[in-house]
Enzyme design. Structure first.
Site, PDB file in Angstrom:
ATOM      1  N   LYS A 179       2.528 -17.464   8.254  1.00 36.68           N
ATOM      2  CA  LYS A 179       3.119 -16.186   9.066  1.00 36.68           C
ATOM      3  C   LYS A 179       2.630 -16.295  10.559  1.00 36.68           C
ATOM      4  O   LYS A 179       3.545 -15.987  11.427  1.00 36.68           O
ATOM      5  CB  LYS A 179       2.686 -14.803   8.701  1.00 36.68           C
ATOM      6  CG  LYS A 179       3.209 -14.576   7.238  1.00 36.68           C
ATOM      7  CD  LYS A 179       3.016 -13.193   6.769  1.00 36.68           C
ATOM      8  CE  LYS A 179       1.614 -12.705   6.560  1.00 36.68           C
ATOM      9  NZ  LYS A 179       0.908 -13.632   5.542  1.00 36.68           N
ATOM     10  N   CYS A 212      -2.404   3.338   3.345  1.00 37.22           N
ATOM     11  CA  CYS A 212      -2.947   1.817   3.312  1.00 37.22           C
ATOM     12  C   CYS A 212      -4.617   1.874   3.588  1.00 37.22           C
ATOM     13  O   CYS A 212      -5.242   1.054   2.772  1.00 37.22           O
ATOM     14  CB  CYS A 212      -2.336   1.176   4.582  1.00 37.22           C
ATOM     15  SG  CYS A 212      -3.107  -0.323   5.304  1.00 37.22           S
ATOM     16  N   MET A 213      -4.990   2.700   4.417  1.00 37.85           N
ATOM     17  CA  MET A 213      -6.494   2.480   4.494  1.00 37.85           C
ATOM     18  C   MET A 213      -7.283   3.892   4.504  1.00 37.85           C
ATOM     19  O   MET A 213      -8.456   3.883   4.720  1.00 37.85           O
ATOM     20  CB  MET A 213      -6.903   1.825   5.878  1.00 37.85           C
ATOM     21  CG  MET A 213      -6.372   0.652   6.105  1.00 37.85           C
ATOM     22  SD  MET A 213      -6.981  -0.435   4.919  1.00 37.85           S
ATOM     23  CE  MET A 213      -8.824  -0.348   4.988  1.00 37.85           C
ATOM     24  N   GLY A 258      -5.088  -3.973   6.139  1.00 35.40           N
ATOM     25  CA  GLY A 258      -3.779  -4.503   5.623  1.00 35.40           C
ATOM     26  C   GLY A 258      -3.170  -4.788   7.076  1.00 35.40           C
ATOM     27  O   GLY A 258      -2.269  -5.545   7.303  1.00 35.40           O
ATOM     28  N   GLN A 259      -3.212  -3.833   8.003  1.00 35.54           N
ATOM     29  CA  GLN A 259      -2.441  -3.979   9.431  1.00 35.54           C
ATOM     30  C   GLN A 259      -3.237  -4.431  10.634  1.00 35.54           C
ATOM     31  O   GLN A 259      -4.579  -3.991  10.468  1.00 35.54           O
ATOM     32  CB  GLN A 259      -1.972  -2.817   9.669  1.00 35.54           C
ATOM     33  CG  GLN A 259      -0.870  -2.285   8.375  1.00 35.54           C
ATOM     34  CD  GLN A 259      -0.272  -0.709   8.556  1.00 35.54           C
ATOM     35  OE1 GLN A 259       0.761  -0.750   9.460  1.00 35.54           O
ATOM     36  NE2 GLN A 259      -0.690   0.367   8.314  1.00 35.54           N
ATOM     37  N   MET A 312      -6.086  -3.295  -0.813  1.00 27.66           N
ATOM     38  CA  MET A 312      -5.112  -2.394  -1.339  1.00 27.66           C
ATOM     39  C   MET A 312      -5.154  -1.729  -2.876  1.00 27.66           C
ATOM     40  O   MET A 312      -5.179  -0.623  -3.187  1.00 27.66           O
ATOM     41  CB  MET A 312      -3.475  -2.683  -1.410  1.00 27.66           C
ATOM     42  CG  MET A 312      -3.051  -2.590   0.138  1.00 27.66           C
ATOM     43  SD  MET A 312      -3.504  -1.012   1.131  1.00 27.66           S
ATOM     44  CE  MET A 312      -4.403  -1.472   2.499  1.00 27.66           C
TER      45      MET A 312
END
Lengths: 217, 772
Positions: B87, B176-177, B398-399, B361
């Protein structure tokens, strides 16, 4: 041997093989069982071996891997190439599977081709960067534009050793890509026996301007 | 393969033709590349953090003219040391999808029409004013993202919490967190990991808890593999509910039944105590024991309320609590053999081994997410394996800026850049820095994300501005929230870079600058702040999310709070924001330092980054004189929590007989709105699928690729089956990646959440399968 001579000799060889194969076809009709006929000692073995070996395996290239197909697998000079062949859907996760072929190269019968060698076998998680192609379709079209790949040659003087046109990051193992039958013909060196490549070839990135030399005063 | 005459001559001819061509035109490529016209082939390289996951790899973006044309890993960045994933290497192509949004659009008579962006901004400001006048300040809301840059989140908080005075600011990092945050706060009193990625270079044992790192954090996973190759004392254990690439690459894969990680973690503690592997010196000095409420619910009903209450207990009480979690009892619940539980405990307990636990997650999207975070800290605390190189309970993000923007800037309803809205001191500090009259900030939190979308559905919220996220793909129990957004008299503004199912419900679409088309900062999993410049210009009228908010704020009359010029606003915002963190516990690096380096870790004190927090050798905020100082809690100790096993909100039964688990794949980032526009990534992973265990598939007569209807009590979706594909779920479980807007798996999922963190559980609900 120049190129046209080589081609002529290939065709001659082909013709010889063609003739021989007719002989071979005719043989069973006249020869008694298990008696090689018309061959010297071991001659049939040699011929069979020859006959079973694809041309590409003898010529050292399959004619399909060239600079064109090399760049076709990439999005820009230096991007990780896609995997151009089938991989198991699970993509195994057994990293050794990729390395089994791409670690040392050699001829792969199944795909009838020479296997390119990875310049960075220390990275085991191959699918981190390399992915196969399951479809040719795009989700949405793209306006992506690339810069041209580096030109070959670029010798500074006539006949002087050309500089290395690409970054050595992850591609520092010259032997992997520039020697052997897995190398793309256009960038294969004919003096692979000389080990110290960077004795004569220095990094001069095609993508980056040359640094001007200024003296400290 | 045999050769005949024809193929012989053909291949000979092909070889010579290519050889001739390459010798005639050395260096000319015949590949079908569309090339930048007039490009010299020269590139300048500019540093940036990668746009995608929370790892925060440093990349160098190659620029030719005003176009990004190449990527390489930044060797100067300690995160990835020059290596990216697929990616990252193709990230720049995400800027150039054909359908890039370059003009603002406004819904007029039901149809979207292009308007100049200034007109769209006028409409937004007018609509906000009108809505506040009519329905009160708590009827307007901002929903952002862990992909917001730090300045994006900061100005959003300043406008909504400060100037307007509503706490209606949330971000998708709640999905997510949030459990990671409440896990840190309940165990340590301050957010974010004590360790850093350097732990990978020292640890002997890695345990991945419900975490498919090989696909989701590949660069860190390959750092682990490299360590295993280099040293012969490294073991990787994958503890998960599904066999993945991570399981395949690990030394041992241990599978457990969904939700029973709670029981297994307790059983590991039980074994550690039974074998007396407790690090008594550490525990006596640095740990205190607590219990909280039990039977805490699942948040399925509107206006659900829950507040935990901590109660001190002693070690003996904790030991008694663990009696329910002997390896044999837990084997029955979890399906994990007792000997594997003992093995895990022995790895944690062995004083000669340094242990790092990784999770993301699997533990956070969990109706007991806070608890399972606590429980893994319990293990590390009991054996004292924490805050030292290689000993690290590590919560991955995750981000790219879930930490930097959402957690540090505090773009959640209860948070401010420093402290929580409920605390008078925190409000006073914010009002002072923001030059607002006292009392501007509302002391009451309003809605967390799920509650916010429920309020939109009910009509308590009438105006919502969504930036850098795609909730119409990612909200659980999606139909309710999409229907809510589409109701009459709801006004939705969406700032994005491509059309998505979320722009489909918008009344105004603002074209946003993406990633390196603007200046900004991200903050990664290991407390590292990463600056990037505007490297290429944004297309058309696209504008940074920060500047969009500033434009609207000025139209609402807050020029004083948003005075910066477009040339220098990012630097000014950073220096203002930095004032909130002015203490050795959280000091941030100055703007100049951020600009110069490939990421800087906080606390940044006296010019030095802090690698291991709470460790007196590394962390200047330690003042107790001991080797460790857990200064986040009032008792200066880290807290061990007695947290029991409680079942999931919805478990399979006779009718809905499968667990549904959802997640990601390596090729696609979240909802795929960017990565699907990258040819390599879409070609490699063109569509979603449902992974079914081969034995379940055989029982039902399902073959690979067959269309399968997945039905839950909320909805249904039909997609192709994948058997023995990328991953293999255990029997009785199916897995679906959520990137594909064609197959919206969140039509099926449940909006149950952890009552403490309010984070939904996307990993567990009950479904049945039918052949379509």
């Amino acid at each position: 041997m120049n190129r046209s001579e080589r081609n002529t000799s290939r065709i001659k060889l082909g013709f010889a093989a063609f003739c021989l194969s007719w002989v071979l076809l005719a043989l069973p009709a006249v020869a008694a069982d298990n008696i090689p006929y018309g061959f010297d000692s071991g001659g049939e073995k040699i011929f069979t071996r020859y006959n079973e070996t694809p041309f590409s395996a003898m010529s050292g290239t399959d004619g399909r891997r060239n600079l064109n197909s090399f760049y076709e697998l990439r999005q820009y000079p230096g991007s990780p190439p896609r995997i151009p062949h089938k991989v198991f859907p699970s993509f195994s996760g057994e990293q050794a599977d990729c390395i089994a072929c791409h670690g040392r190269g050699g001829y792969d019968v199944e795909q009838d081709t020479y296997v390119p060698v990875t310049p960075h076998p220390e990275n085991e998680l191959c699918y981190q960067c390399h992915v196969p192609k399951l479809t040719d379709e795009l989700f949405v079209g793209t306006n992506w534009l690339s810069i041209p790949p580096p030109k070959l040659g670029n010798s500074q003087l006539g006949g002087s050793p050309p500089p290395i046109p690409h970054s050595l990051q992850l591609r520092g193992d010259c032997i992997a890509c520039h020697t052997g039958s897995g190398a793309v013909a256009g960038i294969r060196v004919d003096h692979g026996s000389r080990g110290n490549c960077r004795q004569c070839h220095v990094e001069f990135l095609a993508t980056e301007p040359a640094l001007e030399f200024t003296r400290n005063k | 393969m045999k050769i005949d005459r024809r193929s012989f001559i053909k291949s000979a001819a092909a070889t010579s033709a290519v050889a001739t061509a390459t010798s005639l035109f050395p260096g000319i490529s015949f590949a079908s590349w569309k090339q930048l016209e007039g490009a010299t082939g020269m590139i300048r390289w500019e540093k940036a953090p990668c746009r995608f996951c929370g790892t925060g790899c440093g990349v160098l973006v190659g620029v030719s003219g005003d176009r990004a044309v190449a990527v390489k890993g930044d060797p100067a960045c300690s995160v990835n040391k020059g290596l990216c994933c697929v990616k990252g290497y193709h990230s720049v192509q995400a800027l150039y999808g054909k359908d890039r949004l370059t003009k603002a659009q406004v819904r007029k008579n039901g149809k979207m029409v292009e308007v100049p962006i200034q007109e769209a901004l006028d409409i937004i400001a007018a609509k906000m004013k009108e809505t506040i006048d009519k329905h009160g300040k708590d009827s307007v809301a901002m929903y952002g993202s862990g992909q917001w840059t730090i300045p994006d989140g900061y100005v959003a908080s300043k406008l909504f919490k400060g100037c307007i005075g509503t706490n209606n600011v949330e971000a998708n990092a709640r999905l997510c967190m949030a459990s990671a945050v409440t896990g840190f706060l309940t165990s340590f009193g301050v957010d974010e990991p004590m360790g850093c990625y350097e732990d990978i270079d020292y640890a002997n044992v890695f345990i991945t808890w419900g975490n498919n790192m090989a696909e989701m954090h590949p660069v860190l996973f390959s750092r682990m593999l490299a360590q295993r190759k280099r040293r012969n004392d490294v073991t990787i254990i994958d503890f998960a509910t599904r066999t993945t690439r991570t399981s395949q690459a690990s030394d041992k894969s241990i599978l457990f039944k969904p939700q029973t990680d709670l029981a297994v973690a307790n059983a590991i503690c039980y074994e550690i105590i039974r074998n007396d592997w407790v690090n008594w010196d550490f525990v006596n000095k640095h740990v205190s024991f607590h219990k909280g409420k039990t039977n805490i619910g699942y948040g399925l009903e509107d206006k659900f309320k829950f507040k935990d209450k901590a109660e001190g207990i002693d070690f003996e009480q904790f030991k008694t609590f663990l009696k329910d979690y002997t390896p044999e009892k837990v084997e029955k619940m979890s399906g994990v053999p007792a000997r594997d539980i003992r093995y895990l405990a022995s790895l944690y307990g062995d004083p000669t081994k340094k242990v790092t636990s990784f999770w993301c997650m699997g533990m956070n999207q969990h109706t007991r997410g806070t608890w399972i975070n606590n429980l893994v800290y319990n293990i590390h605390l009991l054996v004292g394996k924490i805050s030292t190189p290689g000993n690290s309970p590590f919560s991955l993000t995750g981000q790219p800026s879930a930490c930097g923007t959402v957690r540090e800037v505090g773009t959640l309803t209860h948070k401010l850049p420093h402290g929580v809205v409920m605390k008078p001191k925190a409000r006073e500090l914010a009002e002072k820095i923001w030059e607002l009259p006292a009392g501007s900030i509302d002391p009451k939190p309003t809605y967390h994300t799920v509650a916010m979308f429920r309020a939109l559905d009910r009509g308590d919220i009438r105006f919502m501005w969504i930036q850098v996220t795609n909730p119409m793909v990612t909200m659980p129990k999606l139909k309710r929230y999409r229907d809510g957004a589409l109701k009459e008299d709801r006004f939705i503004v969406v700032s994005d870079v491509y059309p998505t199912p979320t722009t489909d419900v918008a009344d105004v679409i603002l074209p946003a600058a993406m990633w390196v088309e603007q200046e900004g900062m991200f903050g990664n999993s290991e407390r590292r702040t990463q600056h990037f410049d505007e490297i290429v210009p944004p297309p058309g009228e696209a504008m940074s999310d920060t500047w969009q908010i500033i434009e609207v704020a000025r139209r609402l009359g807050f020029e004083k709070q948003f005075p910066w010029s477009q040339e220098e606003y990012i630097g000014k915002i950073w220096e203002e924001y930095r004032r909130f963190h002015d203490s050795p516990k959280h000091n941030m690096a100055p703007y100049k330092v951020l600009k110069a380096r490939s990421g800087v870790q906080w606390p940044f004190v006296n010019g030095k980054e802090t690698r291991w927090r709470f460790n007196a050798k590394h962390d200047p905020a330690c003042t107790s004189g001991e080797d460790f100082h857990f200064y986040g809690k009032k008792d200066n100790r880290a807290w061990i929590w007695a947290r029991p096993y409680e079942p999931a909100a919805e478990s399979p039964d006779q009718e809905y007989n499968f667990w549904l688990n959802t997640g990601r794949v390596i090729e696609h980032w979240h909802t795929g709105s960017m990565t699907r526009r990258v040819p390599v990534l879409h070609n490699a992973m063109p569509s979603a699928y449902v992974e079914i265990n081969p034995e379940d598939a055989a029982d039902m007569g399902i073959v690979n690729g067959e269309m399968i209807k997945i039905i839950s009590r909320r909805g249904e979706v039909t997609m192709p089956a994948s058997i023995n594909g990328r991953g293999v779920p255990t029997r009785g479980q199916v897995f679906v990646p959520f990137f594909d807007e064609k197959y919206l798996i969140n039509e099926v999922t449940l909006d149950a959440f952890c009552p403490i963190s309010k984070q939904p559980d996307y990993k567990k609900c009950a479904v049945k399968l039918e052949k379509a």
